[in-house]
Design an enzyme around this catalytic site. Structure first.
Site, PDB file in Angstrom:
ATOM      1  N   CYS A 180       5.705  -2.156   5.361  1.00 40.64           N
ATOM      2  CA  CYS A 180       7.179  -2.158   5.348  1.00 40.64           C
ATOM      3  C   CYS A 180       7.736  -1.967   6.757  1.00 40.64           C
ATOM      4  O   CYS A 180       7.068  -1.414   7.640  1.00 40.64           O
ATOM      5  CB  CYS A 180       7.697  -1.019   4.477  1.00 40.64           C
ATOM      6  N   TYR A 203      -1.945  -9.090  -0.127  1.00 46.45           N
ATOM      7  CA  TYR A 203      -0.643  -8.401  -0.193  1.00 46.45           C
ATOM      8  C   TYR A 203      -0.633  -6.922   0.221  1.00 46.45           C
ATOM      9  O   TYR A 203       0.211  -6.512   1.010  1.00 46.45           O
ATOM     10  CB  TYR A 203      -0.042  -8.533  -1.600  1.00 46.45           C
ATOM     11  N   GLU A 261      10.143   0.081   7.752  1.00 47.65           N
ATOM     12  CA  GLU A 261      10.357   1.485   8.128  1.00 47.65           C
ATOM     13  C   GLU A 261       9.087   2.093   8.693  1.00 47.65           C
ATOM     14  O   GLU A 261       9.087   2.760   9.717  1.00 47.65           O
ATOM     15  CB  GLU A 261      10.781   2.320   6.900  1.00 47.65           C
ATOM     16  N   CYS A 320       7.502   4.684   2.038  1.00 46.81           N
ATOM     17  CA  CYS A 320       8.268   4.861   3.281  1.00 46.81           C
ATOM     18  C   CYS A 320       9.027   6.184   3.264  1.00 46.81           C
ATOM     19  O   CYS A 320       9.143   6.851   4.292  1.00 46.81           O
ATOM     20  CB  CYS A 320       9.233   3.692   3.482  1.00 46.81           C
ATOM     21  N   GLU A 344       3.970  -8.992   6.391  1.00 44.08           N
ATOM     22  CA  GLU A 344       3.238  -9.294   5.160  1.00 44.08           C
ATOM     23  C   GLU A 344       1.867  -9.902   5.461  1.00 44.08           C
ATOM     24  O   GLU A 344       1.558 -10.236   6.605  1.00 44.08           O
ATOM     25  CB  GLU A 344       4.096 -10.197   4.274  1.00 44.08           C
ATOM     26  N   ASN A 345       1.085 -10.019   4.413  1.00 43.37           N
ATOM     27  CA  ASN A 345      -0.283 -10.514   4.550  1.00 43.37           C
ATOM     28  C   ASN A 345      -0.683 -11.221   3.272  1.00 43.37           C
ATOM     29  O   ASN A 345      -0.257 -10.815   2.177  1.00 43.37           O
ATOM     30  CB  ASN A 345      -1.216  -9.316   4.803  1.00 43.37           C
ATOM     31  N   ALA A 346      -1.518 -12.266   3.398  1.00 43.92           N
ATOM     32  CA  ALA A 346      -1.987 -12.996   2.216  1.00 43.92           C
ATOM     33  C   ALA A 346      -2.706 -12.044   1.264  1.00 43.92           C
ATOM     34  O   ALA A 346      -2.675 -12.229   0.041  1.00 43.92           O
ATOM     35  CB  ALA A 346      -2.914 -14.129   2.636  1.00 43.92           C
ATOM     36  N   ASN A 376       9.194  -5.778   8.485  1.00 49.14           N
ATOM     37  CA  ASN A 376       8.074  -5.881   7.549  1.00 49.14           C
ATOM     38  C   ASN A 376       7.085  -6.949   7.985  1.00 49.14           C
ATOM     39  O   ASN A 376       7.463  -7.995   8.521  1.00 49.14           O
ATOM     40  CB  ASN A 376       8.542  -6.055   6.097  1.00 49.14           C
TER      41      ASN A 376
HETATM   42  N1  THU Z   1       9.963  -3.727   2.213  1.00 48.68           N
HETATM   43  C1  THU Z   1      10.236  -3.034   3.344  1.00 48.68           C
HETATM   44  O1  THU Z   1       9.999  -3.485   4.463  1.00 48.68           O
HETATM   45  N2  THU Z   1      10.806  -1.810   3.187  1.00 48.68           N
HETATM   46  C2  THU Z   1      11.055  -1.212   1.987  1.00 48.68           C
HETATM   47  O2  THU Z   1      11.404  -0.050   1.949  1.00 48.68           O
HETATM   48  C3  THU Z   1      10.946  -1.994   0.765  1.00 48.68           C
HETATM   49  C4  THU Z   1      10.207  -3.262   0.877  1.00 48.68           C
HETATM   50  C5  THU Z   1       9.320  -5.037   2.369  1.00 48.68           C
HETATM   51  C6  THU Z   1       7.896  -5.081   1.885  1.00 48.68           C
HETATM   52  C7  THU Z   1       7.731  -6.537   1.589  1.00 48.68           C
HETATM   53  O3  THU Z   1       7.371  -7.200   2.788  1.00 48.68           O
HETATM   54  C8  THU Z   1       9.120  -6.998   1.178  1.00 48.68           C
HETATM   55  O4  THU Z   1      10.025  -5.998   1.630  1.00 48.68           O
HETATM   56  C9  THU Z   1       9.292  -7.185  -0.318  1.00 48.68           C
HETATM   57  O5  THU Z   1       8.902  -6.054  -1.005  1.00 48.68           O
END
Ligand code: THU
Length: 160
Positions: free
Chosen positions: A72, A67, A74, A114, A63-65, A61
């Site tokens: 994800c 959001y 996957e 996903c 992330e970014n400021a 995963n």
């Molecule tokens: N996240 C995933 O990478 N896969 C998922 O199927 C569920 C959530 C990540 C997104 C975010 O960076 C963190 O988990 C919390 O939601």
């Protein structure tokens, strides 16, 4: 009124019940949690996609400021696979989640977005993609992305 019961097939395995190939892919997904960029949620997700030619594409995963701009694990793996090997089917996808200093006891559950992308990937190559959701106590195995998403929406639906 009609009522339907939709059923899903899922198996739960102990670590030593998984095949060597499954263990190897799950281990890569676990390793990938260390590369996750998740300064906001602190929820590390790793993914590993095994292609028909044996190549393993890694994801985690991001992330970014801002959001919603994050992605994800996957999808990062599946989109990277599509970008690098557009002609190769994704045959297996493993996912692992790490938070609070340990891997989750129960398997992580892929989000709806996903699941939709997994389904499109499966549909695109015309075969099934086995999905392995790792948890410290048990690993769930689905034989197809369709098992994770009933009443699928795929290209045929666009034709009405
Ligand atoms: N996240 C995933 O990478 N896969 C998922 O199927 C569920 C959530 C990540 C997104 C975010 O960076 C963190 O988990 C919390 O939601």
């Amino acid at each position: 009124m009609k009522e339907y019961n939709l059923t899903t097939k899922m198996r739960s395995y102990q670590w030593d019940e998984l095949s060597a190939e499954q263990q190897e892919l799950v281990s890569i997904a676990k390793e990938q949690t260390e590369r996750s960029y998740c300064p906001y949620s602190h929820f590390h997700v790793g993914a590993a996609a095994k292609l028909g030619n044996g190549v393993v594409i890694r994801g985690c995963n991001q992330e970014n400021a801002a959001y919603p701009s994050g992605l994800c694990a996957e999808r990062s793996a599946l989109f990277a696979a599509g970008a690098q090997y557009p002609d190769q089917p994704v045959e297996m996808l493993a996912i692992a989640c790490f938070t609070g200093g340990h891997f989750t006891k129960k398997p992580g559950s892929p989000c709806g977005g996903c699941r939709q992308v997994m389904l499109e990937t499966e549909h695109r190559y015309g075969g099934k993609m086995q999905i392995l959701l790792y948890g410290d106590e048990e690993t769930y195995v689905f034989e197809s992305a369709a098992d994770l998403l009933p009443l699928i929406f795929v290209s045929e639906n666009l034709q009405g």
